[in-house]
Each structure stands twice: as structure tokens, then as C-alpha cells.
Design a protein around this motif. Structure first.
Motif, PDB file in Angstrom:
ATOM      1  N   THR A  30      39.685  44.694  48.013  1.00 34.41           N
ATOM      2  CA  THR A  30      38.438  44.080  47.556  1.00 34.41           C
ATOM      3  C   THR A  30      38.723  43.203  46.340  1.00 34.41           C
ATOM      4  N   VAL A  31      37.986  42.114  46.246  1.00 33.81           N
ATOM      5  CA  VAL A  31      38.153  41.180  45.138  1.00 33.81           C
ATOM      6  C   VAL A  31      37.508  41.765  43.888  1.00 33.81           C
ATOM      7  N   VAL A  32      38.262  41.780  42.797  1.00 37.68           N
ATOM      8  CA  VAL A  32      37.750  42.188  41.495  1.00 37.68           C
ATOM      9  C   VAL A  32      37.455  40.950  40.662  1.00 37.68           C
ATOM     10  N   GLU A  33      38.398  40.008  40.669  1.00 36.43           N
ATOM     11  CA  GLU A  33      38.236  38.801  39.864  1.00 36.43           C
ATOM     12  C   GLU A  33      39.164  37.708  40.401  1.00 36.43           C
ATOM     13  N   LYS A  34      38.709  36.461  40.232  1.00 38.17           N
ATOM     14  CA  LYS A  34      39.527  35.308  40.612  1.00 38.17           C
ATOM     15  C   LYS A  34      39.818  34.482  39.368  1.00 38.17           C
ATOM     16  N   ASN A  35      41.024  33.942  39.321  1.00 42.93           N
ATOM     17  CA  ASN A  35      41.447  33.029  38.253  1.00 42.93           C
ATOM     18  C   ASN A  35      41.202  33.596  36.856  1.00 42.93           C
ATOM     19  N   PHE A  36      41.716  34.797  36.609  1.00 42.40           N
ATOM     20  CA  PHE A  36      41.615  35.400  35.287  1.00 42.40           C
ATOM     21  C   PHE A  36      42.574  34.681  34.347  1.00 42.40           C
ATOM     22  N   ARG A  37      42.029  34.176  33.246  1.00 38.78           N
ATOM     23  CA  ARG A  37      42.839  33.440  32.271  1.00 38.78           C
ATOM     24  C   ARG A  37      42.917  34.193  30.955  1.00 38.78           C
ATOM     25  N   ALA A  38      44.092  34.162  30.352  1.00 36.73           N
ATOM     26  CA  ALA A  38      44.326  34.729  29.019  1.00 36.73           C
ATOM     27  C   ALA A  38      45.336  33.823  28.318  1.00 36.73           C
ATOM     28  N   THR A  39      45.685  34.167  27.109  1.00 36.30           N
ATOM     29  CA  THR A  39      46.605  33.369  26.304  1.00 36.30           C
ATOM     30  C   THR A  39      47.910  33.087  27.037  1.00 36.30           C
ATOM     31  N   GLY A  41      48.618  33.133  30.351  1.00 38.34           N
ATOM     32  CA  GLY A  41      48.599  32.471  31.643  1.00 38.34           C
ATOM     33  C   GLY A  41      47.385  32.843  32.467  1.00 38.34           C
ATOM     34  N   GLU A  42      47.531  32.685  33.767  1.00 38.72           N
ATOM     35  CA  GLU A  42      46.434  32.930  34.701  1.00 38.72           C
ATOM     36  C   GLU A  42      46.925  33.796  35.855  1.00 38.72           C
ATOM     37  N   ILE A  43      46.043  34.673  36.298  1.00 43.64           N
ATOM     38  CA  ILE A  43      46.305  35.465  37.501  1.00 43.64           C
ATOM     39  C   ILE A  43      45.345  34.952  38.565  1.00 43.64           C
ATOM     40  N   ASP A  44      45.901  34.552  39.703  1.00 44.42           N
ATOM     41  CA  ASP A  44      45.097  33.945  40.753  1.00 44.42           C
ATOM     42  C   ASP A  44      44.024  34.892  41.280  1.00 44.42           C
ATOM     43  N   LEU A  45      44.440  36.078  41.658  1.00 44.64           N
ATOM     44  CA  LEU A  45      43.503  37.065  42.212  1.00 44.64           C
ATOM     45  C   LEU A  45      43.795  38.435  41.624  1.00 44.64           C
ATOM     46  N   ILE A  46      42.739  39.149  41.312  1.00 47.84           N
ATOM     47  CA  ILE A  46      42.863  40.564  40.971  1.00 47.84           C
ATOM     48  C   ILE A  46      42.070  41.303  42.033  1.00 47.84           C
ATOM     49  N   MET A  47      42.761  42.165  42.754  1.00 48.37           N
ATOM     50  CA  MET A  47      42.169  42.882  43.875  1.00 48.37           C
ATOM     51  C   MET A  47      42.270  44.373  43.608  1.00 48.37           C
ATOM     52  N   LEU A  53      44.919  48.610  41.038  1.00 48.27           N
ATOM     53  CA  LEU A  53      44.633  47.196  40.794  1.00 48.27           C
ATOM     54  C   LEU A  53      45.840  46.395  41.264  1.00 48.27           C
ATOM     55  N   VAL A  54      45.566  45.302  41.938  1.00 51.15           N
ATOM     56  CA  VAL A  54      46.636  44.467  42.467  1.00 51.15           C
ATOM     57  C   VAL A  54      46.494  43.072  41.865  1.00 51.15           C
ATOM     58  N   PHE A  55      47.506  42.666  41.110  1.00 49.96           N
ATOM     59  CA  PHE A  55      47.546  41.326  40.538  1.00 49.96           C
ATOM     60  C   PHE A  55      48.306  40.453  41.529  1.00 49.96           C
ATOM     61  N   VAL A  56      47.635  39.413  42.015  1.00 45.74           N
ATOM     62  CA  VAL A  56      48.189  38.618  43.112  1.00 45.74           C
ATOM     63  C   VAL A  56      48.494  37.194  42.654  1.00 45.74           C
ATOM     64  N   GLU A  57      49.715  36.780  42.890  1.00 41.91           N
ATOM     65  CA  GLU A  57      50.120  35.390  42.667  1.00 41.91           C
ATOM     66  C   GLU A  57      50.148  34.708  44.031  1.00 41.91           C
ATOM     67  N   VAL A  58      49.424  33.595  44.151  1.00 38.29           N
ATOM     68  CA  VAL A  58      49.347  32.852  45.405  1.00 38.29           C
ATOM     69  C   VAL A  58      50.192  31.589  45.258  1.00 38.29           C
ATOM     70  N   ARG A  59      51.090  31.372  46.201  1.00 36.39           N
ATOM     71  CA  ARG A  59      51.956  30.193  46.164  1.00 36.39           C
ATOM     72  C   ARG A  59      51.936  29.488  47.511  1.00 36.39           C
ATOM     73  N   LEU A  60      51.650  28.209  47.463  1.00 29.41           N
ATOM     74  CA  LEU A  60      51.663  27.349  48.647  1.00 29.41           C
ATOM     75  C   LEU A  60      52.763  26.315  48.458  1.00 29.41           C
ATOM     76  N   ARG A  61      53.707  26.301  49.352  1.00 32.15           N
ATOM     77  CA  ARG A  61      54.774  25.306  49.323  1.00 32.15           C
ATOM     78  C   ARG A  61      55.070  24.887  50.763  1.00 32.15           C
TER      79      ARG A  61
END
Length: 119
Positions: A30-39, A41-47, A53-61
Motif C-alpha cells: 500500500t502507498v504511504v507517501e510519494k516523492n518524500f523530500r528531505a535535506t 534527497g528524495e524517496i520516490d515511493l514509500i510503501m 515500510l518499504v522505501f522504493v527507488e524507481v529507475r527508468l532507463r
């Protein structure tokens, strides 16, 4: 420098994050938060995956010339994500957590590679 490529990258990044969120929700998170920003950096998704809690980095290449999506999560990026997650946990309550990566080579849910405990 024109704004078109930047706007395209932002749009593609947002689309990739939405596809990743949908993919993970389809897999029981389940989504907890999107684009969490702090000093740091940024976490794309927190699920949330159960109690974790799952901190998710999304990479498209789409181009693997420089190593593809997985190679772009280098030690420096991992450190920024870790520090940002520590800040999140300090301000939102301590919890069991892990870091996952969603790697994509195209903007398509069938192009998703999910790496649990990526680092």
C-alpha cells in the motif's frame, strides 16, 4: 538549453513512478507517501508491506549504454536514500524497513523488474 527535454524527463519519471506504484499495489503493498523530500534527497515511493515500510527507488532507463537502470543506483545514491529514510523514520516513527528498487526499460507495467532488499 530548452525546457522540452526536461519536461519530457519529468513526465516520464512521474509516469514510471505511477506504474511502479500500481505494480506494487497489485502485489499487495500500500502507498504511504510519494516523492518524500528531505535535506539529503528524495524517496520516490514509500510503501507498506505488512508491518514493514518499504522505501522504493524507481529507475527508468531505456538505454543500457551506461549500465541500465540498476547500475544508476550507485553507492552515492544509496547513501542519499539511506539518510533520507533515516530522516523519515525519525520524524514518522521507527519501523522495520527495507529498500527496494523498481527497474524499468520502458513505460510499461510488463517492463517492471522488482528487486526486494536491493541494498
Amino acid at each position: 538549453m530548452t525546457t522540452k527535454p526536461l519536461a519530457k524527463n519529468i513526465t516520464e519519471g512521474q509516469a514510471a513512478e505511477q506504474i511502479a506504484a500500481t505494480f506494487l499495489q497489485n502485489n499487495g503493498l500500500t502507498v504511504v507517501e510519494k516523492n518524500f523530500r528531505a535535506t539529503y534527497g528524495e524517496i520516490d515511493l514509500i510503501m507498506r508491506d505488512g508491518k514493514t515500510l518499504v522505501f522504493v527507488e524507481v529507475r527508468l532507463r531505456s538505454n543500457t549504454k551506461f549500465g541500465g537502470a540498476g547500475m544508476s543506483i550507485n553507492p552515492s545514491k544509496q547513501q542519499k536514500l539511506t539518510r533520507t529514510a533515516e530522516h523519515y523514520l525519525q520524524t514518522h516513527g521507527d519501523s522495520a524497513c527495507r529498500f527496494d528498487a523498481i527497474l524499468m526499460h520502458a513505460l510499461d507495467i510488463t517492463a517492471v523488474e522488482w528487486i526486494k532488499d536491493a541494498f
